[in-house]
Motif scaffolding. Structure first.
Motif, PDB file in Angstrom:
ATOM      1  N   PHE A  93       0.765  -1.325  -0.035  1.00 55.39           N
ATOM      2  CA  PHE A  93      -0.026   0.045  -0.088  1.00 55.39           C
ATOM      3  C   PHE A  93       0.827   1.245  -0.091  1.00 55.39           C
ATOM      4  N   VAL A  94       2.098   1.135   0.605  1.00 55.40           N
ATOM      5  CA  VAL A  94       2.996   2.484   0.747  1.00 55.40           C
ATOM      6  C   VAL A  94       4.119   2.289  -0.302  1.00 55.40           C
ATOM      7  N   GLY A  95       3.854   3.159  -1.397  1.00 55.22           N
ATOM      8  CA  GLY A  95       4.843   3.116  -2.520  1.00 55.22           C
ATOM      9  C   GLY A  95       4.324   2.727  -3.565  1.00 55.22           C
ATOM     10  N   SER A  96       4.812   3.844  -4.669  1.00 47.77           N
ATOM     11  CA  SER A  96       4.354   3.676  -5.966  1.00 47.77           C
ATOM     12  C   SER A  96       5.187   3.707  -7.209  1.00 47.77           C
ATOM     13  N   PRO A  97       5.438   2.893  -7.927  1.00 52.30           N
ATOM     14  CA  PRO A  97       4.770   1.509  -7.900  1.00 52.30           C
ATOM     15  C   PRO A  97       4.918   0.516  -6.572  1.00 52.30           C
ATOM     16  N   LYS A  98       4.151  -0.319  -6.657  1.00 51.53           N
ATOM     17  CA  LYS A  98       4.176  -0.939  -5.152  1.00 51.53           C
ATOM     18  C   LYS A  98       5.407  -1.875  -5.423  1.00 51.53           C
ATOM     19  N   MET A  99       5.442  -2.507  -4.071  1.00 51.54           N
ATOM     20  CA  MET A  99       6.739  -3.644  -3.799  1.00 51.54           C
ATOM     21  C   MET A  99       6.504  -4.792  -4.663  1.00 51.54           C
ATOM     22  N   ASN A 100       7.562  -5.187  -5.358  1.00 50.84           N
ATOM     23  CA  ASN A 100       7.205  -6.565  -6.130  1.00 50.84           C
ATOM     24  C   ASN A 100       7.382  -7.588  -5.062  1.00 50.84           C
ATOM     25  N   GLY A 159      14.092 -24.228   3.861  1.00 51.68           N
ATOM     26  CA  GLY A 159      13.346 -25.014   3.233  1.00 51.68           C
ATOM     27  C   GLY A 159      11.861 -24.736   3.436  1.00 51.68           C
ATOM     28  N   GLY A 160      11.471 -23.642   3.703  1.00 55.68           N
ATOM     29  CA  GLY A 160      10.138 -23.274   3.799  1.00 55.68           C
ATOM     30  C   GLY A 160       9.783 -22.184   2.548  1.00 55.68           C
ATOM     31  N   ASP A 161       8.589 -22.228   2.191  1.00 53.13           N
ATOM     32  CA  ASP A 161       8.033 -21.567   1.163  1.00 53.13           C
ATOM     33  C   ASP A 161       7.893 -20.146   1.801  1.00 53.13           C
ATOM     34  N   ILE A 162       8.560 -18.969   1.081  1.00 46.44           N
ATOM     35  CA  ILE A 162       8.158 -17.553   1.597  1.00 46.44           C
ATOM     36  C   ILE A 162       7.895 -16.621   0.557  1.00 46.44           C
ATOM     37  N   GLN A 163       7.812 -15.399   0.871  1.00 38.03           N
ATOM     38  CA  GLN A 163       7.735 -14.653  -0.368  1.00 38.03           C
ATOM     39  C   GLN A 163       8.785 -13.538  -0.153  1.00 38.03           C
ATOM     40  N   LEU A 164       9.429 -12.948  -1.319  1.00 35.73           N
ATOM     41  CA  LEU A 164      10.469 -12.142  -1.446  1.00 35.73           C
ATOM     42  C   LEU A 164       9.993 -10.674  -1.912  1.00 35.73           C
ATOM     43  N   GLY A 165      10.075  -9.522  -1.045  1.00 35.15           N
ATOM     44  CA  GLY A 165       9.902  -8.442  -1.470  1.00 35.15           C
ATOM     45  C   GLY A 165      10.859  -7.438  -1.898  1.00 35.15           C
ATOM     46  N   ILE A 166      10.845  -6.764  -2.919  1.00 33.13           N
ATOM     47  CA  ILE A 166      11.824  -5.858  -3.349  1.00 33.13           C
ATOM     48  C   ILE A 166      11.379  -4.776  -4.089  1.00 33.13           C
ATOM     49  N   ARG A 167      11.588  -3.527  -3.796  1.00 34.28           N
ATOM     50  CA  ARG A 167      11.129  -2.260  -4.425  1.00 34.28           C
ATOM     51  C   ARG A 167      11.680  -2.179  -5.724  1.00 34.28           C
ATOM     52  N   PRO A 168      10.882  -1.439  -6.681  1.00 33.71           N
ATOM     53  CA  PRO A 168      11.425  -1.452  -7.992  1.00 33.71           C
ATOM     54  C   PRO A 168      12.816  -0.719  -8.027  1.00 33.71           C
ATOM     55  N   SER A 222      21.816 -13.322 -10.279  1.00 35.56           N
ATOM     56  CA  SER A 222      20.477 -12.451 -10.860  1.00 35.56           C
ATOM     57  C   SER A 222      19.230 -13.357 -11.270  1.00 35.56           C
ATOM     58  N   LEU A 223      18.567 -12.524 -11.667  1.00 39.62           N
ATOM     59  CA  LEU A 223      16.922 -13.150 -11.941  1.00 39.62           C
ATOM     60  C   LEU A 223      17.030 -12.860 -13.603  1.00 39.62           C
ATOM     61  N   PRO A 224      16.034 -13.494 -14.129  1.00 39.74           N
ATOM     62  CA  PRO A 224      15.992 -13.269 -15.552  1.00 39.74           C
ATOM     63  C   PRO A 224      14.764 -12.338 -15.677  1.00 39.74           C
ATOM     64  N   PHE A 225      14.640 -11.177 -16.555  1.00 40.83           N
ATOM     65  CA  PHE A 225      13.871 -10.302 -16.593  1.00 40.83           C
ATOM     66  C   PHE A 225      13.386  -9.917 -18.081  1.00 40.83           C
ATOM     67  N   GLY A 281      10.859 -15.051 -15.206  1.00 38.17           N
ATOM     68  CA  GLY A 281      10.535 -16.482 -15.057  1.00 38.17           C
ATOM     69  C   GLY A 281       9.143 -16.604 -15.721  1.00 38.17           C
ATOM     70  N   GLU A 282       8.425 -17.651 -15.240  1.00 35.22           N
ATOM     71  CA  GLU A 282       7.243 -18.244 -15.821  1.00 35.22           C
ATOM     72  C   GLU A 282       5.989 -17.203 -15.013  1.00 35.22           C
ATOM     73  N   GLY A 283       5.544 -16.430 -15.811  1.00 34.87           N
ATOM     74  CA  GLY A 283       4.207 -15.429 -15.091  1.00 34.87           C
ATOM     75  C   GLY A 283       4.358 -14.727 -13.803  1.00 34.87           C
ATOM     76  N   LEU A 284       5.716 -14.354 -13.741  1.00 29.74           N
ATOM     77  CA  LEU A 284       5.937 -13.798 -12.329  1.00 29.74           C
ATOM     78  C   LEU A 284       6.033 -12.015 -12.700  1.00 29.74           C
ATOM     79  N   SER A 285       5.333 -11.093 -12.506  1.00 30.44           N
ATOM     80  CA  SER A 285       5.282  -9.785 -12.958  1.00 30.44           C
ATOM     81  C   SER A 285       6.264  -9.318 -11.997  1.00 30.44           C
ATOM     82  N   LEU A 286       6.840  -8.255 -12.821  1.00 30.88           N
ATOM     83  CA  LEU A 286       7.946  -7.548 -11.994  1.00 30.88           C
ATOM     84  C   LEU A 286       7.924  -6.129 -12.523  1.00 30.88           C
ATOM     85  N   VAL A 287       8.386  -4.936 -11.742  1.00 29.49           N
ATOM     86  CA  VAL A 287       8.656  -3.663 -12.112  1.00 29.49           C
ATOM     87  C   VAL A 287       9.874  -3.310 -11.733  1.00 29.49           C
TER      88      VAL A 287
END
Length: 368
Positions: A247-254, A284-293, A305-308, A327-333
């Motif tokens: 909610f805070v930041g535009s564009p929002k956090m990836n 070993g756990g599934d998590i979510q990674l947040g990165i600002r644009p 690195s990551l492919p983009f 990657g496959e279907g992961l949106s990124l800004v």
């Protein structure tokens, strides 16, 4: 000293703290607010933000006394005002609509409340001229609202609040009726007003730019509860959950799905280093990674690195935003460097510093 200076007129000399303890509000069976605990210091500028229907305007109306609380207490300057009428709370409210009398001059509109309170004419004139000086309305005092621009009308509405010399100013989305350029001008005006008067101000907006630029402290609301309270930089850099991060930041956090290992992170089939701001455990756990644009950049040499793949470039002159897929279907800004405007279909390797990574569990709660 100027004969009509704000200090001599007594404007801006009154201010107070605000305390909410266990405040809740229900309309029949519908619970709109619950368990609201909030402390606002004397002279603070606090902004309420959140999606439509989160209860931010209702909370402001409870503070003003325009709605009755269902539970809890509200104190202004250490005094319990929960059951007091609005006129006895020492507040002044500025609404989204200007609500000016079309047949009255600017001066008459600004001084109307004082006149109805049977204040001496000399005092009314002094306070009106002092407020007009603050808001650069002195040359417009004889005009009627129909002869003013939207920004000037809103300044008159603010002036009407100022002359009452309230302890707390309440603003309910005051700039939403203005165009983009006027909103910028009025943000500057309101920031200057707070600096000049030093009063406690509580401000409701759906515009996060207003919140980030005006607030000493932001209160993020969702579903009638407070999600997080803090300085703008704190909420932006150190969000408690994915809702605040988005909610805070535009564009929002990836946000990207990831797996945490002892050596690092697995993201989109690639390995990234372990974030430096994250402790031990959770491997070993599934998590979510947040990165600002703005924290994503082209990888150098053999950096992990990551492919983009770029789908669209929003070129803004001094900067640009690259919208695409990782990657496959992961949106990124990605916020591009100055002059960077790759065409659709361009491929690149991107990365970020580990200090800029933020980790969240699958429910959206921050992992620290």
């Amino acid at each position: 000293m100027n004969a009509h200076s704000p200090l001599e007129a007594g404007i801006g000399l009154a201010t107070a703290s605000l305390e909410l303890k266990g405040v809740g509000k229900s309309f029949g069976a519908v619970e709109v607010l619950r368990d609201i605990d909030l402390s606002i210091a004397k002279g603070e500028f606090v902004v309420f933000v959140g999606p439509s229907g989160c209860g931010k305007s209702t909370l402001l109306r409870l503070i003003a006394g325009l709605e009755e609380v269902s539970e809890g207490e509200i104190a202004i300057g250490g005094k319990d005002v929960t059951d007091l009428d609005p006129s006895r709370r020492g507040i002044a409210m500025v609404f989204q609509s200007y609500a000016l009398y079309p047949h009255m001059s600017v001066a008459q509109n600004m001084g109307f409340g004082l006149k109805m309170a049977h204040r001496p004419a000399a005092e009314v004139e002094q306070k009106v001229r002092a407020a007009a000086e603050i808001l650069q309305l002195t040359k417009l005092l004889d005009r009627r609202p129909g002869q003013l621009s939207g920004g000037q009308r809103q300044r008159v509405a603010i002036g009407r609040a100022i002359v009452r010399d309230p302890q707390i100013f309440l603003f309910d989305e005051p700039l939403s009726n203005l165009d983009a350029e006027l909103r910028v001008e009025m943000r500057i005006e309101i920031a200057r007003l707070h600096k000049t008067l030093g009063n406690t101000m509580v401000y409701v907006t759906h515009d996060q730019t207003e919140a980030m630029t005006l607030a000493d402290k932001i209160v993020v609301l969702r579903g009638g509860r407070i999600e997080q309270v803090g300085a703008p930089a704190t909420l932006y850099e150190d969000p408690d959950n994915l809702f605040v991060a988005g909610f805070v930041g535009s564009p929002k956090m990836n946000v990207l799905p990831a797996t945490l290992s002892e050596s690092g992170l697995e993201v989109a089939g690639r390995s990234l280093p372990r974030p430096t701001l994250f402790g031990t455990g959770g491997e070993g756990g599934d998590i979510q990674l947040g990165i600002r644009p703005e924290h994503l950049r082209p990888a150098r040499g053999s950096e992990p690195s990551l492919p983009f793949t770029v789908d669209f470039t929003e070129y803004l002159g001094g900067s640009s935003f690259l919208y695409g897929r990782c990657g496959e279907g992961l949106s990124l800004v990605v916020q591009g460097e100055r002059g960077m405007a790759p065409k659709a279909g361009a491929e690149m390797a991107i990365t970020c510093d580990t200090a800029d990574m933020r980790l969240f569990d699958m429910a959206g709660k921050r992992l620290r």
